[in-house]
Design an enzyme around this catalytic site. Structure first.
Site, PDB file in Angstrom:
ATOM      1  N   GLY A  17      80.829  33.974  22.023  1.00  0.00           N
ATOM      2  CA  GLY A  17      80.024  33.632  23.199  1.00  0.00           C
ATOM      3  C   GLY A  17      80.490  32.322  23.816  1.00  0.00           C
ATOM      4  O   GLY A  17      80.840  31.378  23.093  1.00  0.00           O
ATOM      5  N   SER A  18      80.511  32.284  25.147  1.00  0.00           N
ATOM      6  CA  SER A  18      80.931  31.044  25.833  1.00  0.00           C
ATOM      7  C   SER A  18      79.795  30.479  26.687  1.00  0.00           C
ATOM      8  O   SER A  18      80.013  29.801  27.677  1.00  0.00           O
ATOM      9  CB  SER A  18      82.160  31.315  26.705  1.00  0.00           C
ATOM     10  OG  SER A  18      81.888  32.362  27.634  1.00  0.00           O
ATOM     11  N   GLY A  19      78.550  30.794  26.300  1.00  0.00           N
ATOM     12  CA  GLY A  19      77.390  30.212  26.981  1.00  0.00           C
ATOM     13  C   GLY A  19      77.107  28.834  26.408  1.00  0.00           C
ATOM     14  O   GLY A  19      77.999  28.176  25.846  1.00  0.00           O
ATOM     15  N   GLY A  21      75.380  27.928  23.748  1.00  0.00           N
ATOM     16  CA  GLY A  21      75.576  27.858  22.304  1.00  0.00           C
ATOM     17  C   GLY A  21      77.055  27.833  21.953  1.00  0.00           C
ATOM     18  O   GLY A  21      77.526  26.944  21.229  1.00  0.00           O
ATOM     19  N   VAL A  85      83.065  41.562  21.633  1.00  0.00           N
ATOM     20  CA  VAL A  85      83.000  41.794  20.196  1.00  0.00           C
ATOM     21  C   VAL A  85      82.279  43.115  19.941  1.00  0.00           C
ATOM     22  O   VAL A  85      81.149  43.317  20.398  1.00  0.00           O
ATOM     23  CB  VAL A  85      82.299  40.621  19.478  1.00  0.00           C
ATOM     24  CG1 VAL A  85      82.014  40.961  18.024  1.00  0.00           C
ATOM     25  CG2 VAL A  85      83.176  39.372  19.574  1.00  0.00           C
ATOM     26  N   GLU A 180      61.735  30.755  41.041  1.00  0.00           N
ATOM     27  CA  GLU A 180      62.823  30.099  41.776  1.00  0.00           C
ATOM     28  C   GLU A 180      63.411  31.034  42.830  1.00  0.00           C
ATOM     29  O   GLU A 180      63.692  30.639  43.955  1.00  0.00           O
ATOM     30  CB  GLU A 180      63.890  29.611  40.789  1.00  0.00           C
ATOM     31  CG  GLU A 180      63.366  28.455  39.955  1.00  0.00           C
ATOM     32  CD  GLU A 180      64.279  28.009  38.827  1.00  0.00           C
ATOM     33  OE1 GLU A 180      64.134  26.861  38.392  1.00  0.00           O
ATOM     34  OE2 GLU A 180      65.111  28.793  38.351  1.00  0.00           O
ATOM     35  N   ASP A 319      69.815  32.039  22.293  1.00  0.00           N
ATOM     36  CA  ASP A 319      68.845  33.093  22.624  1.00  0.00           C
ATOM     37  C   ASP A 319      68.843  34.224  21.602  1.00  0.00           C
ATOM     38  O   ASP A 319      67.925  35.038  21.581  1.00  0.00           O
ATOM     39  CB  ASP A 319      69.167  33.688  24.008  1.00  0.00           C
ATOM     40  CG  ASP A 319      68.701  32.786  25.141  1.00  0.00           C
ATOM     41  OD1 ASP A 319      68.222  31.668  24.844  1.00  0.00           O
ATOM     42  OD2 ASP A 319      68.826  33.186  26.307  1.00  0.00           O
ATOM     43  N   ALA A 330      68.217  26.603  27.375  1.00  0.00           N
ATOM     44  CA  ALA A 330      69.512  25.979  27.127  1.00  0.00           C
ATOM     45  C   ALA A 330      69.447  24.979  25.963  1.00  0.00           C
ATOM     46  O   ALA A 330      70.333  24.948  25.104  1.00  0.00           O
ATOM     47  CB  ALA A 330      69.977  25.281  28.400  1.00  0.00           C
TER      48      ALA A 330
HETATM   49  C1  LIG Z   1      68.438  33.280  35.564  1.00  0.00           C
HETATM   50  C2  LIG Z   1      68.219  32.367  34.390  1.00  0.00           C
HETATM   51  C3  LIG Z   1      67.657  31.114  34.584  1.00  0.00           C
HETATM   52  C4  LIG Z   1      67.464  30.258  33.505  1.00  0.00           C
HETATM   53  N1  LIG Z   1      66.934  29.009  33.732  1.00  0.00           N
HETATM   54  C5  LIG Z   1      66.829  28.136  32.707  1.00  0.00           C
HETATM   55  C6  LIG Z   1      66.379  26.806  32.928  1.00  0.00           C
HETATM   56  O1  LIG Z   1      66.048  26.430  34.046  1.00  0.00           O
HETATM   57  N2  LIG Z   1      66.338  25.950  31.862  1.00  0.00           N
HETATM   58  C7  LIG Z   1      66.717  26.347  30.612  1.00  0.00           C
HETATM   59  O2  LIG Z   1      66.699  25.535  29.689  1.00  0.00           O
HETATM   60  N3  LIG Z   1      67.122  27.598  30.369  1.00  0.00           N
HETATM   61  C8  LIG Z   1      67.199  28.502  31.382  1.00  0.00           C
HETATM   62  N4  LIG Z   1      67.633  29.784  31.145  1.00  0.00           N
HETATM   63  C9  LIG Z   1      67.907  30.189  29.767  1.00  0.00           C
HETATM   64  C10 LIG Z   1      69.267  29.695  29.288  1.00  0.00           C
HETATM   65  O3  LIG Z   1      70.252  29.964  30.251  1.00  0.00           O
HETATM   66  C11 LIG Z   1      69.569  30.385  27.974  1.00  0.00           C
HETATM   67  O4  LIG Z   1      68.562  30.030  27.058  1.00  0.00           O
HETATM   68  C12 LIG Z   1      70.919  29.972  27.426  1.00  0.00           C
HETATM   69  O5  LIG Z   1      71.926  30.368  28.310  1.00  0.00           O
HETATM   70  C13 LIG Z   1      71.156  30.600  26.063  1.00  0.00           C
HETATM   71  O6  LIG Z   1      72.436  30.241  25.630  1.00  0.00           O
HETATM   72  P1  LIG Z   1      73.235  31.197  24.642  1.00  0.00           P
HETATM   73  O7  LIG Z   1      74.516  30.488  24.338  1.00  0.00           O
HETATM   74  O8  LIG Z   1      72.382  31.598  23.512  1.00  0.00           O
HETATM   75  O9  LIG Z   1      73.508  32.520  25.474  1.00  0.00           O
HETATM   76  P2  LIG Z   1      74.231  32.723  26.868  1.00  0.00           P
HETATM   77  O10 LIG Z   1      74.287  31.466  27.646  1.00  0.00           O
HETATM   78  O11 LIG Z   1      73.575  33.905  27.462  1.00  0.00           O
HETATM   79  O12 LIG Z   1      75.721  33.091  26.466  1.00  0.00           O
HETATM   80  C14 LIG Z   1      76.037  34.285  25.820  1.00  0.00           C
HETATM   81  C15 LIG Z   1      77.553  34.404  25.781  1.00  0.00           C
HETATM   82  O13 LIG Z   1      77.915  35.451  24.910  1.00  0.00           O
HETATM   83  C16 LIG Z   1      78.862  36.298  25.541  1.00  0.00           C
HETATM   84  N5  LIG Z   1      78.703  37.623  24.945  1.00  0.00           N
HETATM   85  C17 LIG Z   1      77.613  38.415  24.931  1.00  0.00           C
HETATM   86  N6  LIG Z   1      77.847  39.535  24.232  1.00  0.00           N
HETATM   87  C18 LIG Z   1      79.119  39.443  23.777  1.00  0.00           C
HETATM   88  C19 LIG Z   1      79.955  40.288  22.995  1.00  0.00           C
HETATM   89  N7  LIG Z   1      79.528  41.449  22.488  1.00  0.00           N
HETATM   90  N8  LIG Z   1      81.220  39.894  22.753  1.00  0.00           N
HETATM   91  C20 LIG Z   1      81.686  38.700  23.220  1.00  0.00           C
HETATM   92  N9  LIG Z   1      80.932  37.868  23.957  1.00  0.00           N
HETATM   93  C21 LIG Z   1      79.668  38.229  24.228  1.00  0.00           C
HETATM   94  C22 LIG Z   1      78.513  36.215  27.018  1.00  0.00           C
HETATM   95  O14 LIG Z   1      79.602  36.592  27.809  1.00  0.00           O
HETATM   96  C23 LIG Z   1      78.174  34.734  27.132  1.00  0.00           C
HETATM   97  O15 LIG Z   1      79.345  33.973  27.288  1.00  0.00           O
HETATM   98  C24 LIG Z   1      67.834  30.660  32.210  1.00  0.00           C
HETATM   99  C25 LIG Z   1      68.379  31.928  32.009  1.00  0.00           C
HETATM  100  C26 LIG Z   1      68.582  32.776  33.084  1.00  0.00           C
HETATM  101  C27 LIG Z   1      69.191  34.132  32.864  1.00  0.00           C
END
Ligand SMILES: Cc1cc2nc3c(=O)[nH]c(=O)nc-3n(C[C@H](O)[C@H](O)[C@H](O)COP(=O)(O)OP(=O)(O)OC[C@H]3O[C@@H](n4cnc5c(N)ncnc54)[C@H](O)[C@@H]3O)c2cc1C
Length: 477
Positions: A17-19, A21, A85, A180, A319, A330
């Site tokens: 994942g490149s979010g 986390g 993955v 929003e 998440d 985030a």
């Molecule tokens: C529209 C929106 C608005 C938001 N607003 C806020 C806010 O104002 N404040 C706040 O704190 N939070 C906000 N959030 C929530 C916040 O963005 C998430 O909590 C945060 O992004 C979670 O991070 P993460 O790294 O767990 O997952 P993500 O950021 O979702 O990253 C997941 C990563 O995993 C990758 N991935 C998924 N499945 C696979 C796979 N099978 N193989 C390889 N890669 C994969 C994806 O491509 C992505 O790069 C918002 C979310 C959304 C959708």
């Protein structure tokens, strides 16, 4: 099939994942004596909190989604692999990813899984056809095309009924994303588009925000929820609480109120922001552990050190993890990933897994913006709204945006949008609107469905021809 090999004998960390986390976990390992492989199905680090600004023409994709490869350019111990993955093997400690038709197997000593969550339609996945969510770049661009396209079609409508349907925007779910988006569609029609059409007045647009629960921004409490509600209503947004959307089709939504009344809202453009479902990799991992479970949303009920039972080297963060009192935000992902990276580093120095201190979440608060100059903000017991909250929102989002270039361009775009009436990113193409559906139809082999879908959604002859051609090509190939 290819296999990633590392011959220097260093500890191998795979991050999925490149979010928030994935990126923060990788960055935190910068100075560690490890080799990090970050695998993600998207090539960018997406700043999801600003997706709605891409959907409503304020920001471009580049500002909120820098290429992960460029972000990590200077981190010599990290390499980036693009691929989805498809398998994680906790017995052999390998991750299998797929890019087009090529599988790659990457071995690991430690694993951080941060694959987040996707939109949930609570078992009604067919709603997605007509009411896309807001999770990806594709979602935001499709939505921009649908929003702007609805105004364009309304300009050409020949009956008032059709004009009204095209100028009705329905947003399902009054969490931060719904609020929003509703605020921005209202501002788009009232300020940016005002005076730009001949046959319609964009200010006639009806923005309807539907929420199954009894409050807007429920988790932020009644004070801030009430503030947001009043501000949205002042902007002309119709808020319908205690209302469940029970059906969605090309022409509108069917709503059931708490007293059992069932009614229709005719609408061309619908958005779903009502629920999330964790990445399926969570269950894949849990099923291989010594009894770790997933919750109803598919999130992994992790141990106090964010690992799964029997595998102290496998961390689940962001998440995808289920930890009491840690919201799907985030900060939860950043803090969880940083914690996991710290445990990996401590392990290299000889710390045993049982010596780990449990993960502790520090709640830095939450906020949501409603319109220009207005937001609501909660920090500890402090709750406030209005202009000060909006400034705080502005500063915080700029701070967390990755890259100086993105920050500078974003400030310019915000300046143009919030102080003036214009928006810099109003381009939209037919492909953005119809490509998802065409691709889905092709992969399902539903030739006729694709044709009907394009027609039902009001696609022009050109895009119907494009769908046809894509089918013919797919069959030939
Ligand atoms: C529209 C929106 C608005 C938001 N607003 C806020 C806010 O104002 N404040 C706040 O704190 N939070 C906000 N959030 C929530 C916040 O963005 C998430 O909590 C945060 O992004 C979670 O991070 P993460 O790294 O767990 O997952 P993500 O950021 O979702 O990253 C997941 C990563 O995993 C990758 N991935 C998924 N499945 C696979 C796979 N099978 N193989 C390889 N890669 C994969 C994806 O491509 C992505 O790069 C918002 C979310 C959304 C959708």
């Amino acid at each position: 099939m290819s296999t990633q090999t590392v011959e220097n004998g260093r500890h191998r960390v795979v991050v999925i994942g490149s979010g928030f986390g994935g990126l923060f976990g990788t960055k935190h390992l910068k100075r560690a004596d490890v080799d990090v492989t970050l695998i993600s199905k998207t090539s960018t680090h997406l700043f999801q909190p600003l997706l709605y600004q891409v959907a409503t023409g304020i920001l471009s994709v580049g500002e909120i989604a820098p290429a992960t490869r460029l972000v990590l350019r200077k981190q010599k111990n990290a390499q980036v692999l693009l691929g989805e993955v498809t398998d994680i093997d906790l017995t052999n400690n390998t991750v299998t990813s797929r890019l087009l038709d090529q599988d790659t197997v990457t071995p690991f000593d430690s694993l951080i899984v941060a694959t987040g969550a996707q939109q949930s339609y609570f078992g009604n996945d067919r709603f997605a056809t007509y009411a896309p969510g807001m999770k990806t770049i594709d979602d935001a661009l499709e939505l921009r095309g649908r929003i702007l396209g609805a105004f364009e079609q309304a300009e050409l409508a020949t009956t008032q009924e059709e004009r009204d349907r095209l100028l009705t925007f329905v947003i399902v779910g009054a969490g931060p994303t719904g609020v929003e988006l509703a605020g921005q569609i209202a501002e788009l029609s009232d300020r940016t588009l005002e005076g730009t059409f001949h046959n319609i007045d964009p200010r006639d647009a009806r923005v309807v925000l539907i929420e199954g629960a009894g409050a807007v921004l429920g988790p932020m409490g009644p004070k801030l929820g009430g503030k947001a509600e009043r501000r949205l209503e002042k902007m002309g947004v119709e808020i319908q609480l205690n209302a469940m959307v029970i059906d969605v089709d090309a022409f509108g939504v069917t709503v059931k109120d708490s007293d059992g009344t069932i009614r229709r809202i005719e609408s061309a453009c619908k958005v779903w922001s009502a629920g999330v479902q964790a990445s399926p990799l969570g269950k894949l991992i849990a099923d291989q552990s010594d009894g770790t479970e997933v919750d109803r949303a598919g999130r992994v009920v992790v141990e106090p050190d964010l690992t799964v039972k029997g595998h102290p080297n496998v961390f689940v963060v962001g998440d995808l993890m289920s930890v009491p009192n840690v919201p799907g935000q985030a900060q939860g992902a950043i803090q969880g990933a940083t914690y996991a990276a710290k445990q990996i580093k401590a392990g290299l120095k000889g710390q045993a897994p049982q010596e780990r201190k449990p993960f502790k979440y520090f709640n830095k608060g939450s906020m949501a913006t409603i319109s220009r100059f207005s937001a609501v903000c909660q920090v500890g017991k402090l709750e406030f709204g209005g202009f000060i909250a909006w400034l705080a929102w502005l500063a915080l989002h700029l701070y967390y945006l990755v890259g100086y270039r993105s920050r500078i361009v974003t400030v310019i775009q915000w300046f143009v949008t919030f102080l003036g009436r214009s928006r810099g990113q109003m381009a939209a193409t037919e492909q953005w609107v119809f490509a998802r559906l065409a691709l889905e139809a092709i992969s399902n082999g539903d030739d006729e469905d694709a044709e009907q879908l394009a027609a039902a959604l009001g696609a022009s002859t050109n895009s119907r021809v494009a769908v046809d051609k894509a089918h013919t090509d797919a069959k030939a190939g």
